[in-house]
Design a protein around this motif. Sequence first.
Motif, PDB file in Angstrom:
ATOM      1  N   GLU A   1       0.683  -1.108  -0.101  1.00 52.62           N
ATOM      2  CA  GLU A   1      -0.016   0.195   0.013  1.00 52.62           C
ATOM      3  C   GLU A   1       0.800   1.294  -0.078  1.00 52.62           C
ATOM      4  OE1 GLU A   1      -3.342   0.080  -0.024  1.00 52.62           O
ATOM      5  OE2 GLU A   1      -3.442  -1.851  -0.476  1.00 52.62           O
ATOM      6  N   GLU A   2       1.986   1.025   0.649  1.00 48.87           N
ATOM      7  CA  GLU A   2       2.660   2.543   0.841  1.00 48.87           C
ATOM      8  C   GLU A   2       3.698   2.677  -0.185  1.00 48.87           C
ATOM      9  OE1 GLU A   2       3.994   4.175   4.987  1.00 48.87           O
ATOM     10  OE2 GLU A   2       5.690   3.111   4.239  1.00 48.87           O
TER      11      GLU A   2
ATOM     12  N   TYR B   1      13.874  15.892  -0.473  1.00 50.22           N
ATOM     13  CA  TYR B   1      13.897  14.478  -0.485  1.00 50.22           C
ATOM     14  C   TYR B   1      12.512  14.256  -1.160  1.00 50.22           C
ATOM     15  CZ  TYR B   1      17.683  14.520   2.972  1.00 50.22           C
ATOM     16  OH  TYR B   1      18.447  14.768   3.793  1.00 50.22           O
ATOM     17  N   ASP B   2      12.132  12.977  -1.900  1.00 48.35           N
ATOM     18  CA  ASP B   2      11.318  12.349  -2.097  1.00 48.35           C
ATOM     19  C   ASP B   2      10.208  11.146  -1.061  1.00 48.35           C
ATOM     20  OD1 ASP B   2      11.167  13.439  -4.945  1.00 48.35           O
ATOM     21  OD2 ASP B   2      12.797  11.973  -4.969  1.00 48.35           O
ATOM     22  N   PHE B   3      10.930  10.567  -0.290  1.00 46.23           N
ATOM     23  CA  PHE B   3      10.697   9.717   0.717  1.00 46.23           C
ATOM     24  C   PHE B   3      11.444   9.629   1.724  1.00 46.23           C
ATOM     25  CE2 PHE B   3       9.320   4.894   1.042  1.00 46.23           C
ATOM     26  CZ  PHE B   3       8.247   5.273   1.668  1.00 46.23           C
ATOM     27  N   VAL B   4      10.846   9.607   2.858  1.00 47.70           N
ATOM     28  CA  VAL B   4      11.812   9.623   4.193  1.00 47.70           C
ATOM     29  C   VAL B   4      10.820   8.633   5.043  1.00 47.70           C
ATOM     30  CG1 VAL B   4      12.291  11.138   6.238  1.00 47.70           C
ATOM     31  CG2 VAL B   4      12.110  12.232   4.073  1.00 47.70           C
ATOM     32  N   GLU B   5      11.760   8.058   6.084  1.00 42.76           N
ATOM     33  CA  GLU B   5      11.418   6.853   6.881  1.00 42.76           C
ATOM     34  C   GLU B   5      11.797   7.637   8.379  1.00 42.76           C
ATOM     35  OE1 GLU B   5      13.208   3.549   8.951  1.00 42.76           O
ATOM     36  OE2 GLU B   5      13.117   2.962   7.253  1.00 42.76           O
TER      37      GLU B   5
ATOM     38  N   ILE C   1       2.363  12.705   5.404  1.00 40.78           N
ATOM     39  CA  ILE C   1       2.700  11.445   5.651  1.00 40.78           C
ATOM     40  C   ILE C   1       1.506  10.474   5.263  1.00 40.78           C
ATOM     41  CG2 ILE C   1       2.394  10.062   7.913  1.00 40.78           C
ATOM     42  CD1 ILE C   1       2.803  12.625   9.507  1.00 40.78           C
ATOM     43  N   SER C   2       2.329   9.202   4.704  1.00 41.87           N
ATOM     44  CA  SER C   2       1.307   7.893   4.076  1.00 41.87           C
ATOM     45  C   SER C   2       0.054   7.839   4.969  1.00 41.87           C
ATOM     46  CB  SER C   2       2.377   6.915   4.154  1.00 41.87           C
ATOM     47  OG  SER C   2       1.568   5.842   3.593  1.00 41.87           O
ATOM     48  N   THR C   3      -1.049   7.754   4.051  1.00 40.64           N
ATOM     49  CA  THR C   3      -2.125   7.363   4.825  1.00 40.64           C
ATOM     50  C   THR C   3      -2.495   5.934   5.088  1.00 40.64           C
ATOM     51  OG1 THR C   3      -3.344   6.900   2.785  1.00 40.64           O
ATOM     52  CG2 THR C   3      -3.451   9.528   3.622  1.00 40.64           C
ATOM     53  N   SER C   4      -1.320   5.018   4.932  1.00 42.29           N
ATOM     54  CA  SER C   4      -1.398   3.771   5.163  1.00 42.29           C
ATOM     55  C   SER C   4      -1.387   3.708   6.721  1.00 42.29           C
ATOM     56  CB  SER C   4      -0.252   3.100   4.134  1.00 42.29           C
ATOM     57  OG  SER C   4      -0.316   3.050   3.178  1.00 42.29           O
ATOM     58  N   LYS C   5      -2.178   2.704   7.209  1.00 37.36           N
ATOM     59  CA  LYS C   5      -2.167   2.412   8.582  1.00 37.36           C
ATOM     60  C   LYS C   5      -0.623   1.433   8.957  1.00 37.36           C
ATOM     61  CE  LYS C   5      -7.165   1.580   9.364  1.00 37.36           C
ATOM     62  NZ  LYS C   5      -8.164   0.723   9.404  1.00 37.36           N
ATOM     63  N   SER C   6      -0.302   1.633  10.048  1.00 35.17           N
ATOM     64  CA  SER C   6       0.573   0.795  10.647  1.00 35.17           C
ATOM     65  C   SER C   6       0.493  -0.793  10.442  1.00 35.17           C
ATOM     66  CB  SER C   6       0.994   0.803  11.952  1.00 35.17           C
ATOM     67  OG  SER C   6       0.135   0.312  12.870  1.00 35.17           O
ATOM     68  N   PRO C   7       1.398  -1.620  10.158  1.00 35.16           N
ATOM     69  CA  PRO C   7       1.236  -3.067  10.059  1.00 35.16           C
ATOM     70  C   PRO C   7       0.349  -3.619  11.362  1.00 35.16           C
ATOM     71  CG  PRO C   7       3.354  -2.625   9.684  1.00 35.16           C
ATOM     72  CD  PRO C   7       3.020  -1.439  10.158  1.00 35.16           C
TER      73      PRO C   7
ATOM     74  N   ILE D   1       1.578  18.489  -5.319  1.00 33.53           N
ATOM     75  CA  ILE D   1       1.710  17.421  -4.316  1.00 33.53           C
ATOM     76  C   ILE D   1       3.081  17.798  -3.578  1.00 33.53           C
ATOM     77  CG2 ILE D   1       2.245  14.965  -4.088  1.00 33.53           C
ATOM     78  CD1 ILE D   1      -0.335  15.538  -5.446  1.00 33.53           C
ATOM     79  N   ARG D   2       2.947  17.998  -2.145  1.00 36.53           N
ATOM     80  CA  ARG D   2       4.003  18.101  -1.577  1.00 36.53           C
ATOM     81  C   ARG D   2       4.965  16.885  -0.991  1.00 36.53           C
ATOM     82  NH1 ARG D   2       1.882  20.946   3.885  1.00 36.53           N
ATOM     83  NH2 ARG D   2       3.991  21.336   4.151  1.00 36.53           N
ATOM     84  N   PHE D   3       6.095  17.152  -1.071  1.00 38.42           N
ATOM     85  CA  PHE D   3       7.157  16.020  -0.983  1.00 38.42           C
ATOM     86  C   PHE D   3       8.079  16.577   0.171  1.00 38.42           C
ATOM     87  CE2 PHE D   3       5.621  14.595  -5.003  1.00 38.42           C
ATOM     88  CZ  PHE D   3       5.663  13.301  -4.910  1.00 38.42           C
ATOM     89  N   PRO D   4       8.495  15.771   0.946  1.00 37.68           N
ATOM     90  CA  PRO D   4       8.613  14.144   0.657  1.00 37.68           C
ATOM     91  C   PRO D   4       7.473  13.535   1.301  1.00 37.68           C
ATOM     92  CG  PRO D   4       9.837  14.786   2.417  1.00 37.68           C
ATOM     93  CD  PRO D   4       9.717  16.040   1.951  1.00 37.68           C
ATOM     94  N   MET D   5       7.173  12.269   0.844  1.00 37.60           N
ATOM     95  CA  MET D   5       6.231  11.505   1.495  1.00 37.60           C
ATOM     96  C   MET D   5       6.912  10.802   2.676  1.00 37.60           C
ATOM     97  SD  MET D   5       3.757   8.234   0.097  1.00 37.60           S
ATOM     98  CE  MET D   5       4.611   7.011   0.874  1.00 37.60           C
ATOM     99  N   PHE D   6       6.293  10.866   3.863  1.00 31.60           N
ATOM    100  CA  PHE D   6       6.680  10.386   5.077  1.00 31.60           C
ATOM    101  C   PHE D   6       6.040   8.888   5.476  1.00 31.60           C
ATOM    102  CE2 PHE D   6       7.545  14.678   5.835  1.00 31.60           C
ATOM    103  CZ  PHE D   6       8.783  14.781   6.487  1.00 31.60           C
ATOM    104  N   THR D   7       6.896   7.814   5.795  1.00 31.93           N
ATOM    105  CA  THR D   7       6.273   6.603   6.270  1.00 31.93           C
ATOM    106  C   THR D   7       5.365   6.904   7.517  1.00 31.93           C
ATOM    107  OG1 THR D   7       8.463   6.187   7.648  1.00 31.93           O
ATOM    108  CG2 THR D   7       8.047   5.246   5.551  1.00 31.93           C
ATOM    109  N   SER D   8       4.341   5.918   7.516  1.00 34.03           N
ATOM    110  CA  SER D   8       3.273   6.029   8.619  1.00 34.03           C
ATOM    111  C   SER D   8       3.426   4.713   9.555  1.00 34.03           C
ATOM    112  CB  SER D   8       2.100   6.155   8.108  1.00 34.03           C
ATOM    113  OG  SER D   8       1.694   5.344   7.063  1.00 34.03           O
ATOM    114  N   CYS D   9       4.461   3.944   9.699  1.00 36.20           N
ATOM    115  CA  CYS D   9       4.528   2.975  10.615  1.00 36.20           C
ATOM    116  C   CYS D   9       4.613   2.979  11.989  1.00 36.20           C
ATOM    117  CB  CYS D   9       5.586   1.816  10.008  1.00 36.20           C
ATOM    118  SG  CYS D   9       5.311   1.359   8.192  1.00 36.20           S
TER     119      CYS D   9
END
Length: 580
Positions: free
Chosen positions: A276-277, A497-501, A323-329, A296-304
């Motif tokens: 999903e992410e 950045y484009d993607f950040v954890e 921040i990613s809208t994906s739920k955590s695991p 679209i604003r960047f970076p996208m941040f992880t949401s875990c």
Amino acid sequence: MVKLIIDDREVEVPEHTTILDAAASAGIKIPTLCFLRDVNEVGACRVCVVEVEGIDQLVAACNNYVLDGMIVHTNSRRARIARKTNVEFLLSQHSSECTSCVRSGNCSLQSLANDLGITHLPYAKHLEGFHSDTAFPLIRDNDKCIKCLRCIQVCENVQATGVWALTSRASHTSVNVAGGRALAETDCALCGQCITHCPTGALRERDDSDRVFDAIEDPEKICLVQIAPAVRTAWGESLGLAREDATVKRLASALRQMGFDYVFDTNFSADLTIMEEGSELLERVRRAGEPGGEPIRFPMFTSCCPGWIRYAKSHYPDMLDQISTSKSPQQMFGAVAKTYYAEALGVDPSMIFSVSVMPCLAKKAEAALPTMVGETGEPDVDVVLTVREIDRMIRAAHIDPCTLEESELDQPLGAGTGAAVIFGATGGVMDAALRSAYFLATGENPDPDAFSGVRGLDGWKEKTFDLAGVPLRVAVAHGLGNAHKLIEALRAGEVSYDFVEIMACPGGCVGGGGQPIHDGCELAGERGDVLWGLDAAAPLRFSHENPSVQTLYADYLGEPLSERAEELLHTDHAAWEMGK
């Protein structure tokens, strides 16, 4: 180099070495209580005082440097009396009901008092009587606080949150919430680092084990449990198991013996999260490249990491849409368990009691969010247990894991890949996401170690990778202090950045606030190596190759970002408020 004598031993150490470290180099252990290397070196407790010839007063060994020709006595009569007296003073303001303390047997103050032969207290007791709200996931008991300042220093200087502060003065000095607020009303990220760095039981998590025991004994409930990736690195530490024997399969055997009906692996939903992410990231990149499209604003941040989400909401609320809208695991698993799996069992979702074992306190708060419920309003995850709680439950159930054989996890929600297991280590989510993002963009698998540049314990890492001809700029930060530096640099235009954890805890989940406590030892690196080793040995190392995840999409969800996937696996971070 500096030459000195410590307890009649000649010692040679580099200049700017503390007396504490110089003594340790000679095999002499000076007791400490408040000392925490690189975090708390203020000499507040005065337990490490030593006698130095030519100096009238005793000096703290933890923050005084050696001098050439110095003669040090670490256990002279003066030092012994002062050390014992200082601990007796601490005990006079400390609740010594050790039998009902969560840290009994793992308390630095308790051990030190025993070592010093303190069998009675010559001073009257003076206790504060302050206890924080026991319904909040993080609980403070000031009757057990020794004012060592560790929690203040960790929260302020490592986690950049500043929840704790000294209040009042002199004999009335106390450690409490900054600003006099209730803890639940603060910006607390619930990272739990104050707990794992507290030398006593002044800080602890809310214990939810009785709720789980009650559910297990309820004949109307189907009890299932999920085990987070980082749990397998640490659950055996307080149970006498060697790290190589404390496998997730042996923990599964212990949980079944405890009474759980089904034992699953959060690795399954970690792989689901990547699907999903990763798809969400590629969709954002695609939309950003469309002419005349919405910005679209960047970076996208992880949401875990829910600790990171809490920190972002309180410190950078204007960045929530990044921040990613994906739920955590954890929450994806809960949602799938009470829909897809309930249907597979042919039962009403209300019959399922869903438990997760996590290395984390923030997961307790996450599971209780109003956005993490099913159609009937019941929580997707009913109870979250820390590793410390599950270890206590194993002991309470009189289970000796050393005698247990390994057993397989249940299916179909028990299958995971190497990409999933590394979620527990800093850089792992990014590494796993890039593996599948590359596949989703090109239709081919990359070398599973192609993105190893995001691994390691550097607080802030950045790399640029080629993704189907498009340069993808990524960054990884662990520890909220490092996250703060990264975001401020983003805001200042110093980096892009484009993607950040981001992981709230130093080292990632392996260093989580719910992991077993070893005072003064940081084990995130060692635990993380276990996860990277499991990944390297895994037969499948790409989330998109998880057969159970493929079946879930084929039979139930359709595809990543489908309408049903959005409904079950995604959330709105703005739909709830801190302190509510």
